[in-house]
Design an enzyme around this catalytic site. Sequence first.
Site, short mmCIF file in Angstrom:
data_model
loop_
_atom_site.label_atom_id
_atom_site.label_comp_id
_atom_site.label_asym_id
_atom_site.label_seq_id
_atom_site.Cartn_x
_atom_site.Cartn_y
_atom_site.Cartn_z
CD GLN A 1 -7.04 -4.54 3.90
OE1 GLN A 1 -7.99 -5.27 4.15
NE2 GLN A 1 -7.21 -3.27 3.58
CE LYS B 1 -7.32 -0.15 6.21
NZ LYS B 1 -8.13 0.26 5.05
CG HIS C 1 -1.92 0.95 1.41
ND1 HIS C 1 -1.68 2.24 1.79
CD2 HIS C 1 -3.26 0.85 1.23
CE1 HIS C 1 -2.83 2.91 1.85
NE2 HIS C 1 -3.80 2.08 1.50
CG ASP D 1 0.45 -2.66 6.24
OD1 ASP D 1 -0.54 -2.82 6.99
OD2 ASP D 1 0.41 -1.99 5.21
CB CYS E 1 -3.67 3.27 -1.55
SG CYS E 1 -4.85 4.55 -1.21
#
Length: 402
Positions: free
Chosen positions: A202, A225, A122, A199, A361
């Site tokens: 998600q 999220k 991202h 990261d 993104c």
Amino acid sequence: MLDIQEIRRDFPILAREVYGRPLVYLDNGATTQKPRCVVDAMTDEYLNVNANVHRGVHYLSQQATELHEAARETVRRFVNARSTAEIIFTRGTTESINLVASSFGQAFLHDGDEVILTAMEHHSNIVPWQLLQARTRIVIKVCPLTDEGRLDLEALEGLFSSRTRLLSCTYVSNVLGTINPVADIIRMAHDHQVPVLIDAAQAAPHLPLDVQALDCDFLAFSGHKVYGPTGVGVLYGKETLLDQMPPYMGGGEMIGKVSFEHTTWNQLPYKFEAGTPDYVATTGLARALDYVSAIGFPAIMEHEQELTRYARQRLMEIPAMRIFGPSDDSVISFLVGDIHHLDLGTLLDRLGIAVRTGHHCAEPLMHRLGIEGTVRASFALYNTKEEVDTLVKGIDRVRQMF
Ligand code: PLP
């Protein structure tokens, strides 16, 4: 087995209509909806507890501080960190990664040092490193992808050198739905004495996170999220590294003693938390993580992975359907014939179906795929097979219009 209808009743927004049709919300990769308990906890804090944290001797301030620090303990448990000193509240994944790029960068990265990223990142795990590059002449190396949309681990192995100082990579791709083998990647990096930032934006809503089992050095995720409020996120960092890193921002709360001649820093995690934190959002985040934990990841994963398999299979029945990536979990990116992704998304919206369109993104990934953008359907624990059927019917309808 989850009782999805019962879960859906926890999310009032799912009962609403758009354009006179029942809402089918399939944009969970962008943000998830909030269960009533999260909103209630935040409303209750504003109406009955509100006071600034950490600084007050008075009752309300102490109560707000207790809630804020209890939230930190909830996050610690959620990611299985050793200590709450390793849990830093930020505004989200983006700020967490910027914090590491800036502060770890200042402490450990010098001209000619290297950072490894991947081709599926991202922008929030690309641009902070470029900003650092503008200050310190670091080299950014990029792990390529296979044609299936997975990381090329052999190529990754070849990227390490004696100048590699950090590897920063996503756990789950927000475009391809790939679940990366992060435990293997971390082991590989550690064999080269290279720390790793994960990261988990998600991953947090879909997979259990265990920073000790993974042995990652940093991990970032966003509250919004994972059914929590916007504007709050988390950076986990190993205490030994955080201790050696300078503050990211200056202000109240992050200091020990201040004079015009010399200022000292507060202990962890406060050294990285300048200014008044969003203490109401941290309460909401804790409630969201408790909500997810009470349902449990085994049940969530079973439901979401079954739903994703079903959606892939149903979407593949559509002529001229192209799906990008393996969609291991909860994310399916696609194009249909030569219908522009924006047209498809806009017409699906008119049918009550919320999907995302564009580059998500991840422009370098779009270049790798040789496209400008995709339509992305992304699922959460409250989505159903009936909603997938509505999506498939909707795409068919749009297809007939072209
Ligand atoms: N990383 C990934 C993989 C994402 O999908 C996102 C958001 O879509 C981010 C980082 C940035 O998250 P936020 O905008 O909440 O900071």
